[in-house]
Design a protein around this motif. Sequence first.
Motif, PDB file in Angstrom:
ATOM      1  N   LEU B 184       0.831  -1.217   0.000  1.00 30.81           N
ATOM      2  CA  LEU B 184       0.000   0.000   0.000  1.00 30.81           C
ATOM      3  C   LEU B 184       0.859   1.257   0.000  1.00 30.81           C
ATOM      4  CD1 LEU B 184      -2.922  -0.970   2.389  1.00 30.81           C
ATOM      5  CD2 LEU B 184      -2.996  -0.631  -0.081  1.00 30.81           C
ATOM      6  N   ARG B 185       2.051   1.140   0.609  1.00 30.42           N
ATOM      7  CA  ARG B 185       2.942   2.317   0.608  1.00 30.42           C
ATOM      8  C   ARG B 185       3.349   2.680  -0.828  1.00 30.42           C
ATOM      9  NH1 ARG B 185       5.926   4.354   4.786  1.00 30.42           N
ATOM     10  NH2 ARG B 185       5.452   2.545   6.047  1.00 30.42           N
ATOM     11  N   GLY B 186       3.601   1.633  -1.636  1.00 31.89           N
ATOM     12  CA  GLY B 186       3.951   1.849  -3.050  1.00 31.89           C
ATOM     13  C   GLY B 186       2.795   2.451  -3.822  1.00 31.89           C
ATOM     14  N   VAL B 187       1.578   1.973  -3.520  1.00 24.03           N
ATOM     15  CA  VAL B 187       0.388   2.533  -4.179  1.00 24.03           C
ATOM     16  C   VAL B 187       0.248   4.007  -3.815  1.00 24.03           C
ATOM     17  CG1 VAL B 187      -2.122   2.388  -4.326  1.00 24.03           C
ATOM     18  CG2 VAL B 187      -0.765   0.307  -4.240  1.00 24.03           C
ATOM     19  N   GLY B 188       0.473   4.288  -2.537  1.00 23.75           N
ATOM     20  CA  GLY B 188       0.397   5.685  -2.090  1.00 23.75           C
ATOM     21  C   GLY B 188       1.402   6.559  -2.803  1.00 23.75           C
ATOM     22  N   LYS B 189       2.621   6.028  -2.938  1.00 29.10           N
ATOM     23  CA  LYS B 189       3.674   6.791  -3.642  1.00 29.10           C
ATOM     24  C   LYS B 189       3.242   7.089  -5.074  1.00 29.10           C
ATOM     25  CE  LYS B 189       8.207   5.524  -1.771  1.00 29.10           C
ATOM     26  NZ  LYS B 189       9.387   4.714  -2.054  1.00 29.10           N
ATOM     27  N   THR B 190       2.638   6.090  -5.727  1.00 27.96           N
ATOM     28  CA  THR B 190       2.232   6.264  -7.124  1.00 27.96           C
ATOM     29  C   THR B 190       1.068   7.237  -7.239  1.00 27.96           C
ATOM     30  OG1 THR B 190       2.783   3.935  -7.356  1.00 27.96           O
ATOM     31  CG2 THR B 190       1.746   4.973  -9.238  1.00 27.96           C
ATOM     32  N   LEU B 191       0.087   7.092  -6.317  1.00 24.68           N
ATOM     33  CA  LEU B 191      -1.098   7.964  -6.394  1.00 24.68           C
ATOM     34  C   LEU B 191      -0.740   9.422  -6.108  1.00 24.68           C
ATOM     35  CD1 LEU B 191      -3.826   5.731  -4.723  1.00 24.68           C
ATOM     36  CD2 LEU B 191      -3.574   6.295  -7.133  1.00 24.68           C
ATOM     37  N   ASP B 193       1.574  11.004  -7.446  1.00 25.93           N
ATOM     38  CA  ASP B 193       1.807  11.623  -8.769  1.00 25.93           C
ATOM     39  C   ASP B 193       0.589  11.391  -9.652  1.00 25.93           C
ATOM     40  OD1 ASP B 193       4.477  12.386  -8.162  1.00 25.93           O
ATOM     41  OD2 ASP B 193       5.060  10.289  -8.424  1.00 25.93           O
ATOM     42  N   PHE B 194      -0.577  11.867  -9.166  1.00 29.72           N
ATOM     43  CA  PHE B 194      -1.815  11.574  -9.898  1.00 29.72           C
ATOM     44  C   PHE B 194      -1.867  12.260 -11.264  1.00 29.72           C
ATOM     45  CE2 PHE B 194      -2.474  15.269  -7.248  1.00 29.72           C
ATOM     46  CZ  PHE B 194      -3.070  16.167  -8.100  1.00 29.72           C
ATOM     47  N   SER B 195      -1.080  13.314 -11.448  1.00 28.71           N
ATOM     48  CA  SER B 195      -1.106  14.010 -12.738  1.00 28.71           C
ATOM     49  C   SER B 195      -0.245  13.317 -13.789  1.00 28.71           C
ATOM     50  CB  SER B 195      -0.614  15.449 -12.571  1.00 28.71           C
ATOM     51  OG  SER B 195       0.729  15.423 -12.158  1.00 28.71           O
ATOM     52  N   LEU B 196       0.470  12.294 -13.340  1.00 27.72           N
ATOM     53  CA  LEU B 196       1.419  11.636 -14.252  1.00 27.72           C
ATOM     54  C   LEU B 196       0.765  11.067 -15.516  1.00 27.72           C
ATOM     55  CD1 LEU B 196       4.402  10.943 -14.503  1.00 27.72           C
ATOM     56  CD2 LEU B 196       3.926   8.790 -13.358  1.00 27.72           C
ATOM     57  N   PRO B 197      -0.338  10.315 -15.406  1.00 29.18           N
ATOM     58  CA  PRO B 197      -0.915   9.750 -16.640  1.00 29.18           C
ATOM     59  C   PRO B 197      -1.352  10.822 -17.616  1.00 29.18           C
ATOM     60  CG  PRO B 197      -2.376   9.395 -14.776  1.00 29.18           C
ATOM     61  CD  PRO B 197      -1.091   9.874 -14.224  1.00 29.18           C
ATOM     62  N   ILE B 198      -1.920  11.922 -17.076  1.00 24.73           N
ATOM     63  CA  ILE B 198      -2.366  12.998 -17.975  1.00 24.73           C
ATOM     64  C   ILE B 198      -1.162  13.654 -18.640  1.00 24.73           C
ATOM     65  CG2 ILE B 198      -3.641  15.172 -18.076  1.00 24.73           C
ATOM     66  CD1 ILE B 198      -5.084  14.170 -15.501  1.00 24.73           C
ATOM     67  N   SER B 199      -0.125  13.937 -17.843  1.00 24.75           N
ATOM     68  CA  SER B 199       1.041  14.612 -18.427  1.00 24.75           C
ATOM     69  C   SER B 199       1.730  13.707 -19.453  1.00 24.75           C
ATOM     70  CB  SER B 199       2.009  15.024 -17.331  1.00 24.75           C
ATOM     71  OG  SER B 199       2.593  13.896 -16.761  1.00 24.75           O
ATOM     72  N   PHE B 255       9.922   6.663 -12.751  1.00 22.15           N
ATOM     73  CA  PHE B 255       8.841   6.592 -11.760  1.00 22.15           C
ATOM     74  C   PHE B 255       8.688   5.172 -11.220  1.00 22.15           C
ATOM     75  CE2 PHE B 255       7.520  10.597 -13.798  1.00 22.15           C
ATOM     76  CZ  PHE B 255       7.397  11.366 -12.663  1.00 22.15           C
ATOM     77  N   TYR B 256       8.883   4.193 -12.082  1.00 25.07           N
ATOM     78  CA  TYR B 256       8.796   2.791 -11.642  1.00 25.07           C
ATOM     79  C   TYR B 256       9.890   2.513 -10.602  1.00 25.07           C
ATOM     80  CZ  TYR B 256       7.985  -2.253 -12.196  1.00 25.07           C
ATOM     81  OH  TYR B 256       7.675  -3.568 -11.988  1.00 25.07           O
ATOM     82  N   GLY B 257      11.104   2.992 -10.916  1.00 28.20           N
ATOM     83  CA  GLY B 257      12.208   2.797  -9.971  1.00 28.20           C
ATOM     84  C   GLY B 257      11.956   3.496  -8.652  1.00 28.20           C
TER      85      GLY B 257
END
Lengths: 167, 280
Positions: B184-191, B193-199, B255-257
Amino acid sequence: MPLNIDFQQIFLHLFNFIILALGLYLLLYRPVVAFMDKRQAHYEELDRQAAEKDAAAQQKLDAYDARLKAADEEIQRRNADANRQLEAKRQERLQRAQEQADKLVEEARKAAERERAAMLEGAKKDIAEMVVSAAGKLADKEIDPAADRALYDRFLEEAQAAQEDRP
Amino acid sequence: MKGKKRAVGVAALLLAACLALIFLTGGGGGQEESIQAVMRDAVLHEENHVALLGMEVNPSVASGLTVTGLLLLVAALIRIFAIPRFRYVPGRFQLVVEELVSFFRNLAKSNSPHRNGFLGAYIFGAGVYIFFGTLFELFGVQAMTTHGTSIALPAPLSDINAAIAMGFLSYFVILSGGLTSNGLRGVGKTLKDFSLPISMSFRLFGALLSGLLVTELVYYSLALSFVLPVIVAVLFTLLHALIQTYVLTMLTSVFYGEVTEPHAPKPPKNANKAAHAAAK
């Protein structure tokens, strides 16, 4: 939708890309990566074998070095022994030669002594005989100083000649 | 003999020049639609659609399918004929294939050292698709629209739907990496950067679209469609293909790293107090 965004089109693109990615992974990425990993493992194995051979060769070299060192030490030890034995033999021979020389000199000295004694003995005998002979001749002749002197000189000459004739 | 050849050559050149002047000074050719309509259609794909399995789809979907088919065909040929003949000392073709795979694999390894197996395969697929998909527009493959007109198939990613698909898929790949590595910590880290998919989507779309628009502009005028497209279209397309391939794969890897980096546990509070006491 604004910008002509269409979920059907998005899912079509998604579907298309997933098929492509999966196909490329199975057909290209995985086999090539497997080949490269295999090659890397092969060269690592060669490297490991070379390192093992290198270590074995180094061990042999060390062993040969140790044996060479031992052989050198043995040669030096034997040389030293040989030199000691040679010196001892030389001293022994020298001593023996000295002893023989001393013995020869002693024998020569003794022989010379004996010869000298024999010569003196012979000379005494000759002198006695000459004296007896001279006394007999004197008894037969009158006393004449000139004749005495001539007789005496003759005696001396004969004695000297006898001395010179003896070796 | 040489004089005759020279005369024939000069005559041919003159004829070619006359023909070119006739076409250039003529009124027709490529100006049936207004420039606004051409640009709008290039951006939005509202007018020209292609029929596919009973559906009306944007031409970029047809482009995407064509590119996918061609790439899979080439990959299958390489798999069947080239890869079994690979040698430990590679030839030229093997070197190119290995370099292509190694580039994306190393990119994944360097940016995501803790987990990169899936990432390498994903950015390889994405990179190859973006690069060759962008180059695809150079070939001007023709397709029939539902209106019965002919259009040249564009690059798949010049459609915003394709760019959105790619951007969001990349984001979900990053999210899955965070989830598998750090939960869940990884999910939190990814979320975060919520603007990432749009950018990511818009960057890809904008970059590829700009190349398409410049090319459309150049092609719109008949006078500019000689010689100049060779430079403009090829150069722009190659640059876009390279740059966008690198940008998307690099961003995805970075971002994956970041989200798959193992979380270092915080030292216990007592340990902190003990360390402070020792320092005093």
